[in-house]
Design a protein around this motif. Structure first.
Motif, PDB file in Angstrom:
ATOM      1  N   GLN A 153       1.261 -20.836  -2.064  1.00 34.85           N
ATOM      2  CA  GLN A 153       0.324 -20.865  -1.128  1.00 34.85           C
ATOM      3  C   GLN A 153       0.146 -19.988   0.160  1.00 34.85           C
ATOM      4  O   GLN A 153      -0.936 -19.538   0.667  1.00 34.85           O
ATOM      5  N   GLU A 154       1.314 -19.409   0.515  1.00 32.22           N
ATOM      6  CA  GLU A 154       1.559 -18.629   1.764  1.00 32.22           C
ATOM      7  C   GLU A 154       1.663 -17.248   1.057  1.00 32.22           C
ATOM      8  O   GLU A 154       1.582 -16.177   1.897  1.00 32.22           O
ATOM      9  N   LYS A 155       1.725 -16.820   0.042  1.00 29.94           N
ATOM     10  CA  LYS A 155       1.972 -15.467  -0.859  1.00 29.94           C
ATOM     11  C   LYS A 155       0.668 -14.720  -0.628  1.00 29.94           C
ATOM     12  O   LYS A 155      -0.493 -15.071  -0.796  1.00 29.94           O
ATOM     13  N   VAL A 156       0.753 -13.483  -0.110  1.00 33.73           N
ATOM     14  CA  VAL A 156      -0.320 -12.708  -0.059  1.00 33.73           C
ATOM     15  C   VAL A 156      -0.497 -11.914  -1.280  1.00 33.73           C
ATOM     16  O   VAL A 156       0.232 -11.292  -1.923  1.00 33.73           O
ATOM     17  N   ILE A 157      -1.645 -12.285  -2.147  1.00 38.57           N
ATOM     18  CA  ILE A 157      -1.873 -11.773  -3.283  1.00 38.57           C
ATOM     19  C   ILE A 157      -2.334 -10.327  -3.366  1.00 38.57           C
ATOM     20  O   ILE A 157      -2.129  -9.611  -4.125  1.00 38.57           O
ATOM     21  N   LEU A 158      -3.281 -10.067  -2.416  1.00 43.78           N
ATOM     22  CA  LEU A 158      -3.810  -8.739  -2.355  1.00 43.78           C
ATOM     23  C   LEU A 158      -3.883  -8.387  -0.827  1.00 43.78           C
ATOM     24  O   LEU A 158      -4.636  -9.216   0.160  1.00 43.78           O
ATOM     25  N   GLN A 159      -3.539  -7.178  -0.578  1.00 48.11           N
ATOM     26  CA  GLN A 159      -3.852  -6.691   0.938  1.00 48.11           C
ATOM     27  C   GLN A 159      -4.226  -5.436   0.821  1.00 48.11           C
ATOM     28  O   GLN A 159      -3.914  -4.369  -0.220  1.00 48.11           O
ATOM     29  N   PHE A 160      -5.131  -5.181   1.980  1.00 46.85           N
ATOM     30  CA  PHE A 160      -5.956  -3.662   1.783  1.00 46.85           C
ATOM     31  C   PHE A 160      -6.103  -3.331   3.251  1.00 46.85           C
ATOM     32  O   PHE A 160      -6.422  -4.306   4.247  1.00 46.85           O
ATOM     33  N   GLY A 161      -5.722  -2.025   3.387  1.00 50.05           N
ATOM     34  CA  GLY A 161      -6.007  -1.655   4.948  1.00 50.05           C
ATOM     35  C   GLY A 161      -5.791  -0.139   5.071  1.00 50.05           C
ATOM     36  O   GLY A 161      -5.455   0.629   4.211  1.00 50.05           O
ATOM     37  N   LYS A 162      -6.413   0.483   6.202  1.00 48.67           N
ATOM     38  CA  LYS A 162      -6.542   1.613   6.569  1.00 48.67           C
ATOM     39  C   LYS A 162      -5.391   2.248   7.169  1.00 48.67           C
ATOM     40  O   LYS A 162      -4.663   1.685   7.975  1.00 48.67           O
ATOM     41  N   ILE A 163      -4.915   3.651   6.683  1.00 48.05           N
ATOM     42  CA  ILE A 163      -3.599   4.269   7.077  1.00 48.05           C
ATOM     43  C   ILE A 163      -4.149   5.702   7.718  1.00 48.05           C
ATOM     44  O   ILE A 163      -3.138   6.469   8.174  1.00 48.05           O
ATOM     45  N   GLY A 164      -5.483   6.147   7.490  1.00 47.18           N
ATOM     46  CA  GLY A 164      -5.856   7.525   7.895  1.00 47.18           C
ATOM     47  C   GLY A 164      -6.915   7.564   7.699  1.00 47.18           C
ATOM     48  O   GLY A 164      -7.714   6.660   7.114  1.00 47.18           O
TER      49      GLY A 164
END
Length: 415
Positions: free
Chosen positions: A372-383
């Motif tokens: 339930q707490e596991k992040v299955i997908l994460q997406f974000g900006k680095i530049g």
């Protein structure tokens, strides 16, 4: 151990047979941005070389040992091209390779194109990054921690091109970086939005491996094409839906999204559950490939759009609700005056596009707390125009990439 060294040690030769090199070069054009097997049949000359070559008649036990050593030693790209080359030699080599190579869920490695449509590993995510090209409206998914660390050897996994229309936006997804035709063998699927940009539909070019899912609606249109998939019409199967919550009051804050994975049952994240996994080689590459023919003998090409029921069946045959993912709600940081999430160093630039997805679980579904707490997908900006994408079981690289693409489209009704 290098590819040639393995053969030298096991066969007592100074190098790989010249005929084998010719066959590999003809049947498998492998570069940093292309690692897929060519489904079209090669020339009769190259097939004759394979039949005449002693490499096609190696004892299965010896061949199993050779390919096993190559698989164990070449774990990173571009060196892993050697494993793909083994599968491109002939049918006997491909059958042994099928036995040796494990799925990304089991080994955490991406080898063949179908690996991009198989679930990721359970223990740790596969780290990728996306490069956006504004001039051409193209998005490219690479395997690697970041462009700075991977450099020019970054492995291209998938590419997408955005096509704006009057009432919708399409993202055509391809296995290569320069071929976005829906009638091409490189076509992987597409992402389509509605008029408001609040709902997106993920279409796969191949039918789901869970045959219990039934189609309840379809549409067909005729198109012109140079190639079609062998023995099957080119299809678009709706495998997931991404919905963004409407912001009617125009309040400031992060986006809220839900992803309904129609082909992944909730039982996949339960104790002992498994996610549907397509076979590594779904088509018989040794068969004579010919396009579909109309009753009057004329060749026709069709595209089918199929929508599946929200309910599917797990491996036990029981009806199971689909897996639903939701974005993890960030917390407001008083000192920074912004919304914050713990991306564990993988995201460095604040953006409304950043998100983390976790499973939506009902207490009656008996899902472990760790899942339930596991992040299955994460997406974000680095530049500037660079974004990271980390995914793991039960999502595939194709599904994760399509979900991330939905974040790039404009959403006037959701912001």
């Amino acid at each position: 151990m290098p590819f040639k060294s393995t053969f030298r040690d096991l066969m007592g030769k100074n190098g790989v047979d010249d005929k084998l090199n010719q066959v590999i070069e003809q049947k498998c054009g492998l570069g940093y941005g292309n690692f897929h097997l060519t489904p079209d049949g090669s020339s009769s000359f190259s097939n004759a070389l394979v039949r005449e070559s002693l490499w096609a008649n190696l004892p299965p036990e010896l061949l199993l040992d050779i390919i096993g050593r190559i698989d164990a030693s070449e774990t990173t790209w571009p060196a892993r091209r050697a494993v793909v080359s083994c599968a491109a030699v002939c049918k006997s080599w491909r059958e042994i390779t099928r036995e040796v190579i494990r799925t990304p869920e089991e080994c955490g490695l991406l080898t063949f194109p179908m690996s991009l449509k198989q679930p990721g590993p359970r223990d740790s995510p596969i780290q990728c990054f996306i490069r956006r090209e504004r001039e051409t409206s193209t998005y490219r998914l690479y395997l690697g921690f970041s462009p700075a660390l991977s450099g020019e050897t970054s492995k291209l996994l998938l590419a997408a091109k955005r096509i704006r229309k009057a009432t919708k936006t399409d993202f055509l997804i391809s296995f290569t970086g320069n071929d976005f035709s829906q009638t091409s063998d490189n076509y992987a699927g597409k992402l389509r939005s509605n008029f408001f940009g609040s709902k997106f539909f993920i279409h796969d070019s191949r039918p789901p491996c869970n045959s219990a899912i039934q189609s309840h609606g379809w549409s067909r249109k005729r198109i012109s094409a140079k190639k079609v998939a062998p023995r099957l019409p080119i299809c678009n199967y709706n495998v997931a839906t991404v919905a963004y919550e409407l912001n009617v009051l125009r309040t400031r804050g992060p986006r809220r999204m839900n992803c309904t994975m129609h082909t992944i049952p909730i039982s996949a994240i339960q104790e002992g559950g498994t996610a549907p996994t397509p076979a590594t080689f779904s088509h018989g590459l040794d068969e004579d490939l010919s396009p579909l023919a109309a009753p009057d003998g004329r060749k026709e090409k069709h595209v089918f759009n199929c929508i599946f029921q929200a309910k599917s069946k797990d491996l036990t045959g029981k009806t199971s609700e689909p897996l639903i993912l939701k974005n993890k709600i960030p917390r407001w940081h008083e000192q920074l005056q912004c919304w914050c999430l713990n991306f564990r160093g993988r995201v460095t630039v604040a953006s409304v596009k950043n998100f983390q997805l976790v499973a939506t679980v009902d207490p009656s579904q008996s899902v472990p707390a760790s899942e339930q707490e596991k992040v299955i997908l994460q997406f974000g900006k680095i530049g500037k125009d660079i974004f990271t994408m980390d995914y793991q079981y039960p999502l595939s690289a194709f599904q994760a990439f399509a979900i991330c693409l939905s974040s790039f489209d404009t959403k006037p009704a959701c912001e």
